[in-house]
Design a protein around this motif. Structure first.
Motif, short mmCIF file in Angstrom:
data_model
loop_
_atom_site.label_atom_id
_atom_site.label_comp_id
_atom_site.label_asym_id
_atom_site.label_seq_id
_atom_site.Cartn_x
_atom_site.Cartn_y
_atom_site.Cartn_z
N PHE A 278 0.83 -1.20 0.00
CA PHE A 278 0.00 0.00 0.00
C PHE A 278 0.87 1.25 0.00
CE2 PHE A 278 -3.08 2.87 2.38
CZ PHE A 278 -3.89 3.07 1.28
N PRO A 279 0.67 2.15 -0.99
CA PRO A 279 1.52 3.34 -1.07
C PRO A 279 1.10 4.46 -0.12
CG PRO A 279 -0.01 3.33 -2.89
CD PRO A 279 -0.22 2.02 -2.15
N GLY A 280 -0.07 4.33 0.51
CA GLY A 280 -0.56 5.36 1.42
C GLY A 280 -1.79 6.05 0.89
N VAL A 281 -2.64 6.50 1.80
CA VAL A 281 -3.92 7.10 1.40
C VAL A 281 -3.73 8.37 0.59
CG1 VAL A 281 -5.29 6.12 3.29
CG2 VAL A 281 -4.07 8.27 3.65
N GLY A 308 -7.86 1.62 4.16
CA GLY A 308 -8.11 2.92 3.55
C GLY A 308 -8.69 3.94 4.51
N GLY A 309 -8.96 3.54 5.73
CA GLY A 309 -9.49 4.47 6.71
C GLY A 309 -10.84 5.04 6.35
N GLY A 310 -11.64 4.22 5.65
CA GLY A 310 -12.97 4.67 5.25
C GLY A 310 -13.06 5.16 3.83
N LYS A 311 -11.94 5.17 3.11
CA LYS A 311 -12.01 5.53 1.69
C LYS A 311 -12.81 4.48 0.91
CE LYS A 311 -8.28 8.70 0.65
NZ LYS A 311 -7.29 9.09 -0.38
#
Length: 381
Positions: A278-281, A308-311
């Motif tokens: 994962f490259p980051g949100v 994704g923290g809710g993405k």
């Protein structure tokens, strides 16, 4: 003087409002590209507006025959999908082209038909893809595009084993050269990217937003870009790709779909944990998983949503659709997209009809695209 003051106030308000629009967010999430086009922002906002409530139907189509599987969906269900997918693809060379026909090389006939070379040039085929995408967008469809790409040294023409490398993946030294700015291999990669960017630019000029999902299934072990965990691995390739297409080519019509494979422990066919690649949100608008073999584990949905923290999360490709029970327990999928010919491969269409008739699945007839803005028809709001 009074007129001048009014002008200054109006100019200030215009600048302020423009700045607000640039920073507009949906459920707390703005596009990762701060310069994203109005159309891309509107599409992202629409997807967030249905998050957790509805899932869009989708279908992949091959460059060599754009209508076959759209028509097949309609034959089975009486409806059309919302999400239209296709592939910038590659030209298959060598004596084993039939082995790779399943992924739809652009120079070949449709998978599982008699296998022959269609005789069209790369330019003709990709221009056809762009023209078709614009036509489908005008009908109210949402466009998602991906790319089975050869290793950069080979451009767009290669034997399939250049893409499906398995145990012959690039060595660490080759990988380091690829992701190091200014090396010969890095420049070859840029040239390969340029070849697709010019077609994405046509879509930008036509104001078509694209759900862009390059280098899919990176946590698997089969493609040349697979199985490179860590900061210097796939993550670096993704960020490099994002920066090059966003900053150099200014492709502000793209929404970035990071598309994994559902993790699995099949010997020799593994797919690793999402987080290792994962490259980051800050580089991802949508997190996607590909699900084949009916492997709809609840963790594949839940872990992706948590990462994704809710993405937004979605099913980038599927071989078969989930059961109604599985689907009812996995409510955050933004869309699903059946991979080409798999629409024909289960229960004589029974499972396809079950999903297309599900009250939470949206078909094209339920989309209001007036004013080139995606929204649900009033009876669904």
């Amino acid at each position: 003087m009074k007129v001048y003051k009014i002008f200054i106030v109006m100019l200030y308000m215009s600048i302020t409002l423009s700045g607000c629009n640039k920073k507009e967010s949906y459920h707390g999430f703005a596009p990762v590209n701060s310069e994203a086009s109005i159309e891309a922002r509107q599409l992202l906002g629409f997807l967030y507006s249905i998050q957790g409530k509805y899932t869009l139907t989708g279908q992949h189509n091959f460059v060599s025959d754009f209508d076959r599987y759209n028509s097949r969906v309609h034959e089975i269900t009486g409806k059309y999908s919302v999400v239209w997918g296709s592939d910038f693809s590659f030209n298959a060379l060598g004596d084993n082209i039939r082995k790779f026909q399943h992924c739809g090389p652009m120079n070949l006939s449709v998978p599982f038909d008699s296998c022959y070379v269609n005789g069209l040039s790369t330019e003709e085929l990709r221009q056809g893809l762009v023209d078709e995408a614009i036509e489908q967008y005008d009908k109210g469809r949402i466009i998602t595009l991906m790319w089975h790409c050869c290793f950069p040294t080979e451009g767009d023409d290669c034997i399939g084993n250049s893409i499906w490398t398995w145990q012959n993946a690039p060595s660490d030294s080759v990988w380091n050269e690829l992701v190091t700015e200014g090396t010969e291999l890095n420049n070859q990669w840029k040239h390969q990217m340029d070849g697709v960017a010019k077609y994405l630019k046509q879509l930008k000029d036509a104001n078509v937003p694209v759900l862009w999902r390059p280098y899919h299934e990176m946590n698997g072990v089969w493609f040349w870009w697979c199985n490179k965990p860590g900061d210097n691995g796939f993550k670096k390739l993704w960020i490099m790709t994002y920066d090059y297409l966003t900053e150099h080519h200014e492709l502000n019509n793209l929404l970035w779909v990071w598309n994994t494979n559902a993790p699995r422990n099949i010997p020799g066919d593994e797919a690793g944990p999402y987080k290792d690649f994962f490259p980051g949100v800050e580089y991802v608008d949508v997190l996607a998983a590909d699900v084949y073999h009916g492997d709809y584990q609840q963790s594949h949905h839940d872990d992706l949503y948590t990462l994704g923290g809710g993405k937004l999360v979605t099913l980038g490709e599927v071989g078969s659709l989930p059961s109604v029970e599985q689907f009812n327990n996995q409510t955050n999928w933004s869309w699903f997209m059946v991979w080409g010919y798999f629409i024909n491969r289960r229960d004589d269409g029974e499972s396809v009809r079950a999903m297309y008739e599900h009250p939470s699945c949206i078909t094209l007839d339920e989309i209001d695209f007036s004013g080139k803005n995606y929204k649900l028809k009033e009876n669904l709001n």
